[in-house]
Design a protein around this motif. Structure first.
Motif, short mmCIF file in Angstrom:
data_model
loop_
_atom_site.label_atom_id
_atom_site.label_comp_id
_atom_site.label_asym_id
_atom_site.label_seq_id
_atom_site.Cartn_x
_atom_site.Cartn_y
_atom_site.Cartn_z
N TYR A 12 0.83 -1.09 0.05
CA TYR A 12 0.10 -0.04 0.04
C TYR A 12 0.83 1.24 0.05
O TYR A 12 1.81 1.55 0.97
CB TYR A 12 -0.81 0.13 1.22
CG TYR A 12 -1.76 -1.25 1.39
CD1 TYR A 12 -2.98 -1.25 0.79
CD2 TYR A 12 -1.27 -2.27 2.19
CE1 TYR A 12 -3.56 -2.51 0.64
CE2 TYR A 12 -2.00 -3.27 2.32
CZ TYR A 12 -3.37 -3.50 1.42
OH TYR A 12 -4.11 -4.57 1.67
N VAL A 17 4.06 -5.24 1.42
CA VAL A 17 3.43 -6.14 2.53
C VAL A 17 3.83 -7.82 2.01
O VAL A 17 4.25 -8.38 2.67
CB VAL A 17 1.79 -6.19 2.38
CG1 VAL A 17 1.32 -7.17 3.47
CG2 VAL A 17 1.52 -4.66 3.16
N VAL A 36 -0.94 -15.07 11.07
CA VAL A 36 -1.59 -14.26 12.24
C VAL A 36 -1.92 -12.85 11.87
O VAL A 36 -1.84 -12.69 10.61
CB VAL A 36 -0.36 -13.99 13.32
CG1 VAL A 36 0.34 -15.26 13.87
CG2 VAL A 36 0.77 -13.35 12.56
N ASN A 37 -2.60 -12.24 12.59
CA ASN A 37 -3.32 -10.75 12.06
C ASN A 37 -2.06 -10.30 11.44
O ASN A 37 -0.95 -10.01 12.27
CB ASN A 37 -3.69 -9.89 13.38
CG ASN A 37 -5.01 -10.54 13.84
OD1 ASN A 37 -5.75 -11.48 13.13
ND2 ASN A 37 -5.36 -10.34 14.84
N GLY A 38 -2.19 -9.32 10.42
CA GLY A 38 -1.15 -8.69 9.82
C GLY A 38 -0.04 -9.32 9.08
O GLY A 38 0.81 -8.69 8.30
N ALA A 39 -0.33 -10.60 8.76
CA ALA A 39 0.58 -11.52 7.94
C ALA A 39 0.45 -11.28 6.52
O ALA A 39 1.44 -11.41 5.85
CB ALA A 39 0.52 -13.01 8.28
N GLY A 40 -0.78 -10.60 6.22
CA GLY A 40 -0.74 -10.31 4.74
C GLY A 40 -2.03 -11.12 3.94
O GLY A 40 -1.89 -11.05 2.67
N LYS A 41 -2.62 -11.72 4.71
CA LYS A 41 -3.64 -12.70 4.21
C LYS A 41 -4.83 -11.82 3.21
O LYS A 41 -4.85 -12.29 1.97
CB LYS A 41 -4.22 -13.54 5.18
CG LYS A 41 -3.51 -14.34 6.08
CD LYS A 41 -4.20 -14.93 7.06
CE LYS A 41 -5.04 -14.21 7.86
NZ LYS A 41 -4.32 -13.24 8.89
N THR A 42 -5.26 -10.92 3.60
CA THR A 42 -6.32 -9.99 3.16
C THR A 42 -5.64 -9.36 1.68
O THR A 42 -6.10 -9.28 0.71
CB THR A 42 -6.66 -8.86 4.13
OG1 THR A 42 -7.61 -9.53 4.84
CG2 THR A 42 -7.63 -7.75 3.42
N THR A 43 -4.35 -8.79 1.99
CA THR A 43 -3.51 -8.23 0.96
C THR A 43 -3.27 -9.04 -0.05
O THR A 43 -3.57 -9.03 -1.15
CB THR A 43 -2.32 -7.58 1.42
OG1 THR A 43 -2.57 -6.97 2.74
CG2 THR A 43 -1.38 -7.02 0.51
N ARG A 46 -6.49 -9.37 -2.10
CA ARG A 46 -6.67 -8.35 -3.03
C ARG A 46 -5.72 -8.38 -3.94
O ARG A 46 -6.32 -7.85 -5.37
CB ARG A 46 -6.55 -7.07 -2.19
CG ARG A 46 -7.39 -6.94 -0.94
CD ARG A 46 -7.17 -5.28 -0.44
NE ARG A 46 -8.15 -5.35 0.83
CZ ARG A 46 -8.04 -4.71 1.79
NH1 ARG A 46 -6.65 -4.26 2.10
NH2 ARG A 46 -8.85 -4.34 2.76
N GLU A 84 -13.57 -9.12 2.81
CA GLU A 84 -13.95 -8.93 4.11
C GLU A 84 -14.93 -7.85 4.22
O GLU A 84 -14.75 -6.75 3.77
CB GLU A 84 -12.46 -8.36 4.84
CG GLU A 84 -12.15 -8.86 6.20
CD GLU A 84 -10.85 -8.37 6.48
OE1 GLU A 84 -10.08 -7.48 5.75
OE2 GLU A 84 -10.52 -8.62 7.84
N GLU A 157 -12.52 -14.27 5.43
CA GLU A 157 -13.28 -14.33 6.58
C GLU A 157 -14.73 -14.07 6.62
O GLU A 157 -15.32 -13.55 7.05
CB GLU A 157 -12.78 -13.04 7.51
CG GLU A 157 -11.11 -13.15 7.61
CD GLU A 157 -10.73 -13.64 9.05
OE1 GLU A 157 -11.47 -14.62 9.39
OE2 GLU A 157 -9.72 -13.28 9.24
P1 ATP Z 1 -5.89 -9.76 9.51
O1 ATP Z 1 -5.90 -11.38 9.98
O2 ATP Z 1 -5.79 -8.96 10.83
O3 ATP Z 1 -7.09 -9.41 8.82
P2 ATP Z 1 -4.08 -9.94 7.47
O4 ATP Z 1 -3.17 -11.32 7.67
O5 ATP Z 1 -5.19 -10.32 6.55
O6 ATP Z 1 -4.49 -9.61 8.84
P3 ATP Z 1 -3.30 -7.68 5.85
O7 ATP Z 1 -4.44 -7.01 6.13
O8 ATP Z 1 -3.07 -8.14 4.57
O9 ATP Z 1 -3.26 -8.90 6.96
O10 ATP Z 1 -2.47 -6.60 6.31
C1 ATP Z 1 -1.06 -6.66 6.28
C2 ATP Z 1 -0.24 -5.49 6.58
O11 ATP Z 1 -0.93 -4.45 5.52
C3 ATP Z 1 -0.63 -5.24 7.93
O12 ATP Z 1 0.84 -4.28 8.23
C4 ATP Z 1 -1.61 -3.69 7.70
O13 ATP Z 1 -1.47 -2.65 8.50
C5 ATP Z 1 -1.13 -3.23 6.34
N1 ATP Z 1 -2.43 -2.78 5.45
C6 ATP Z 1 -3.53 -3.43 5.32
N2 ATP Z 1 -4.50 -2.53 4.61
C7 ATP Z 1 -3.88 -1.67 4.47
C8 ATP Z 1 -4.15 -0.18 3.56
N3 ATP Z 1 -5.46 0.13 3.17
N4 ATP Z 1 -3.21 0.76 3.76
C9 ATP Z 1 -2.02 0.43 4.26
N5 ATP Z 1 -1.72 -0.37 5.00
C10 ATP Z 1 -2.44 -1.56 5.15
#
Ligand code: ATP
Length: 231
Positions: A12, A17, A36-43, A46, A84, A157
């Motif tokens: 981003y 990420v 874990v949270n923040g690992a990058g799964k949602t990214t 996307r 999500e 999720e």
């Molecule tokens: P969770 O289980 O908490 O949803 P995740 O594994 O899906 O976590 P991501 O949501 O992909 O993780 O986030 C990975 C990193 O990217 C995190 O450090 C988060 O703060 C950052 N991030 C996510 N979305 C954005 C955004 N729109 N702008 C900037 N940084 C972002």
């Protein structure tokens, strides 16, 4: 026949990420994506669905390079993202939400398909989507993907915050989707349930693949406890 990410980097506003992800969703299989949270799964979802651009690497579908295609072009190829937070249009009716995603000229068929998967939506076709319960909105989000007859479904999720009975319904739907031949890439907080339906599991840590294998393999490794707890 598969969907592949090769060497994918994305992030981003210049903040990286994903740090070189290689991941394959084989044809007709369920892939669970853990971390874990923040690992990058949602990214990762996307990037795979064309919502955010890759800074490096490629996406391949059925042997074609589909890197850089827009989210709607990927959807037309059958790669559908259920984001999500569901992303339904709250001020449109349930039927309207579904028809926006239906193939041209196939509206009746799309509504029938959605209602067959989730009879509860059938009772609510004229209701504004935003006035439905969280579980009903999630069903609508899944039905919108389903009416497109998807080949690869990226699910972020989809059971988040829902009552156990609704979670059961949603998992039953995911099993039906898989049984009908779609491939699934599943990010899911219910790790054990995800592993029970998965053929392959990837563990993501700090934007990299920390593990890839069969669910049984993961259960026997310390890496499982380390990254996702006891499950
Ligand atoms: P969770 O289980 O908490 O949803 P995740 O594994 O899906 O976590 P991501 O949501 O992909 O993780 O986030 C990975 C990193 O990217 C995190 O450090 C988060 O703060 C950052 N991030 C996510 N979305 C954005 C955004 N729109 N702008 C900037 N940084 C972002």
């Amino acid at each position: 026949m598969s969907f592949r990410l090769r060497g994918v980097r994305a992030g981003y506003a210049g903040v990286p990420v994903l740090d070189g992800i290689d991941l394959t969703v084989p044809d007709r299989s369920v892939v669970a994506l853990l971390g874990v949270n923040g690992a990058g799964k949602t990214t990762l979802l996307r990037a795979a669905s064309g919502l955010i651009p890759l800074t490096e690497g490629t996406l391949e579908h059925d042997g074609d390079d589909v890197t850089g295609l827009r989210v709607e072009d990927l959807a037309r190829r059958g790669i559908c993202h259920v984001p999500e937070g569901r992303g339904v249009f709250p001020n449109l009716t349930v039927a309207h939400n579904l028809l926006l995603f239906a193939k041209p000229g196939r509206h009746d068929e799309a509504l029938k398909r959605a209602v067959d998967a989730f009879p509860r939506l059938g009772e609510r076709l004229t209701q504004l989507a935003g006035t439905m319960s969280g579980g009903e909105q999630q069903m609508l989000a899944l039905a919108r993907a389903y009416v497109q007859s998807p080949k690869v479904v990226l699910l972020d999720e989809v059971s988040m915050g829902l009552a156990p009975k609704i979670v059961d319904e949603i998992f039953a739907f995911l099993e039906r989707l898989a049984a009908e031949g779609a491939s699934l890439l599943l990010v899911e907080q219910y790790v054990e349930r995800a592993l029970a339906v998965a053929d392959v599991v990837y563990l993501i840590d700090h934007g990299r693949v920390a593990f890839c294998g069969e669910p049984q393999e993961l259960a026997n490794r310390d890496v499982f406890a380390e990254y996702v707890g006891a499950g």
